[in-house]
Design a protein around this motif. Structure first.
Motif, mmCIF file in Angstrom:
data_model
loop_
_atom_site.group_PDB
_atom_site.id
_atom_site.type_symbol
_atom_site.label_atom_id
_atom_site.label_comp_id
_atom_site.label_asym_id
_atom_site.label_seq_id
_atom_site.Cartn_x
_atom_site.Cartn_y
_atom_site.Cartn_z
ATOM 1 N N UNK A 146 2.179 -5.550 9.117
ATOM 2 C CA UNK A 146 1.713 -5.941 7.771
ATOM 3 C C UNK A 146 0.828 -4.833 7.203
ATOM 4 N N UNK A 147 -0.076 -4.326 8.068
ATOM 5 C CA UNK A 147 -0.978 -3.246 7.649
ATOM 6 C C UNK A 147 -0.167 -2.024 7.227
ATOM 7 N N UNK A 148 0.840 -1.682 8.009
ATOM 8 C CA UNK A 148 1.651 -0.500 7.700
ATOM 9 C C UNK A 148 2.325 -0.649 6.336
ATOM 10 N N UNK A 149 2.824 -1.859 6.062
ATOM 11 C CA UNK A 149 3.516 -2.069 4.782
ATOM 12 C C UNK A 149 2.519 -2.034 3.628
ATOM 13 N N UNK A 150 1.342 -2.622 3.885
ATOM 14 C CA UNK A 150 0.315 -2.675 2.835
ATOM 15 C C UNK A 150 -0.167 -1.277 2.477
ATOM 16 N N UNK A 151 -0.419 -0.442 3.490
ATOM 17 C CA UNK A 151 -1.028 0.870 3.225
ATOM 18 C C UNK A 151 -0.021 1.981 2.938
ATOM 19 N N UNK A 152 1.284 1.654 3.054
ATOM 20 C CA UNK A 152 2.282 2.708 2.856
ATOM 21 C C UNK A 152 2.117 3.483 1.531
ATOM 22 N N UNK A 153 1.920 2.775 0.383
ATOM 23 C CA UNK A 153 1.841 3.535 -0.872
ATOM 24 C C UNK A 153 0.711 4.569 -0.864
ATOM 25 N N UNK A 154 -0.435 4.209 -0.297
ATOM 26 C CA UNK A 154 -1.574 5.138 -0.262
ATOM 27 C C UNK A 154 -1.307 6.229 0.776
ATOM 28 N N UNK A 155 -0.825 5.814 1.949
ATOM 29 C CA UNK A 155 -0.552 6.775 3.020
ATOM 30 C C UNK A 155 0.463 7.833 2.560
ATOM 31 N N UNK A 157 0.917 8.981 -0.289
ATOM 32 C CA UNK A 157 0.284 9.938 -1.206
ATOM 33 C C UNK A 157 -0.580 10.947 -0.463
ATOM 34 N N UNK A 158 -1.326 10.470 0.531
ATOM 35 C CA UNK A 158 -2.242 11.408 1.194
ATOM 36 C C UNK A 158 -1.569 12.198 2.317
#
Ligand SMILES: C[S@@+](CC[C@H](N)C(=O)[O-])C[C@H]1O[C@@H](n2cnc3c(N)ncnc32)[C@H](O)[C@@H]1O
Length: 207
Positions: A146-155, A157-158
């Protein structure tokens, strides 16, 4: 990858390399032979692990900043290799040209993993092998998935379009490869979303 990203890449990876990744590279690459193609070779982290006596070694790296560092490393070493700027989704090689393809931390970054695997399948000879080390969608921890899917858009980018939400094992299997050796591993450092890893060797089907 930006100029700065390429400049700091080896430093950012240093501890993970020492603790885990370098040993996995060693394990997987020591047995290679014949004609070898590496996709997304980056700054050349695998160069020190290729065995002597390969018939041909081609290193693909589409990013100009990473490629410059790869070429500098090649010039300062003794390994003979060709460098290409092609991308995994469109490989400038004939069908069945290679005995091995190497992907380390690359299928997370390519624009289109399915198209890349189709190309890998095409350029490998029947029975040829794909050696891989990849970080993946967590196979066993639902909270982390769940965390991986949630943070994918930000990850994304960076981390230069890197994906933490890819089920690369499933993509390899559905791309016409039979998994031989496969290990699920978990790094002990780094953000939790990049810790789940797979490494192994998959054999290209004969059709
Ligand atoms: C995380 S780095 C890994 C570099 C190296 N393979 C390693 O093990 O350290 C991902 C690399 O994949 C490259 N890459 C991104 N998209 C690609 C594509 N479509 N085809 C081939 N390489 C690609 C990037 O330029 C970058 O060098």
């Amino acid at each position: 990858m930006s100029w700065l990203g390429a400049r700091i890449y080896d430093g950012v990876m240093r501890v993970a390399e020492r603790r885990h990744i370098a040993a996995w590279r060693q394990e997987l690459l020591v047995g290679l032979s014949g004609k070898v193609l590496e996709l997304g070779a980056g700054t050349g982290a695998n160069l020190g692990f290729y065995p002597k006596g390969l018939k041909r070694l081609v290193l693909l790296e589409p990013d100009p900043h990473m490629r410059a560092r790869l070429q500098a490393k090649l010039h300062s070493g003794h390994l003979a290799a060709e460098v290409s700027e092609a991308s995994a989704e469109s490989l400038p090689f004939a069908d069945h040209e290679f005995d091995w393809v190497v992907c380390t931390l690359v299928l997370c970054s390519v624009r289109d993993p399915e198209a890349s695997l189709r190309e890998i399948h095409r350029v490998l000879r029947p029975g040829g092998k794909l050696a891989f080390v990849e970080h993946v969608l967590d196979p066993s921890d639902e909270r982390n998935r769940k965390r991986q899917r949630r943070y994918q858009p930000v990850w994304g980018l960076i981390a230069a379009h890197c994906h933490v939400n890819r089920d690369t094992r499933a993509s390899i299997e559905s791309g016409g490869f039979k998994l031989g050796r496969i290990e699920e591993q978990r790094m002990s450092i780094g953000p939790r979303i990049v810790r789940p890893m797979i490494l192994g060797v998959a054999t290209r089907s004969s059709i």
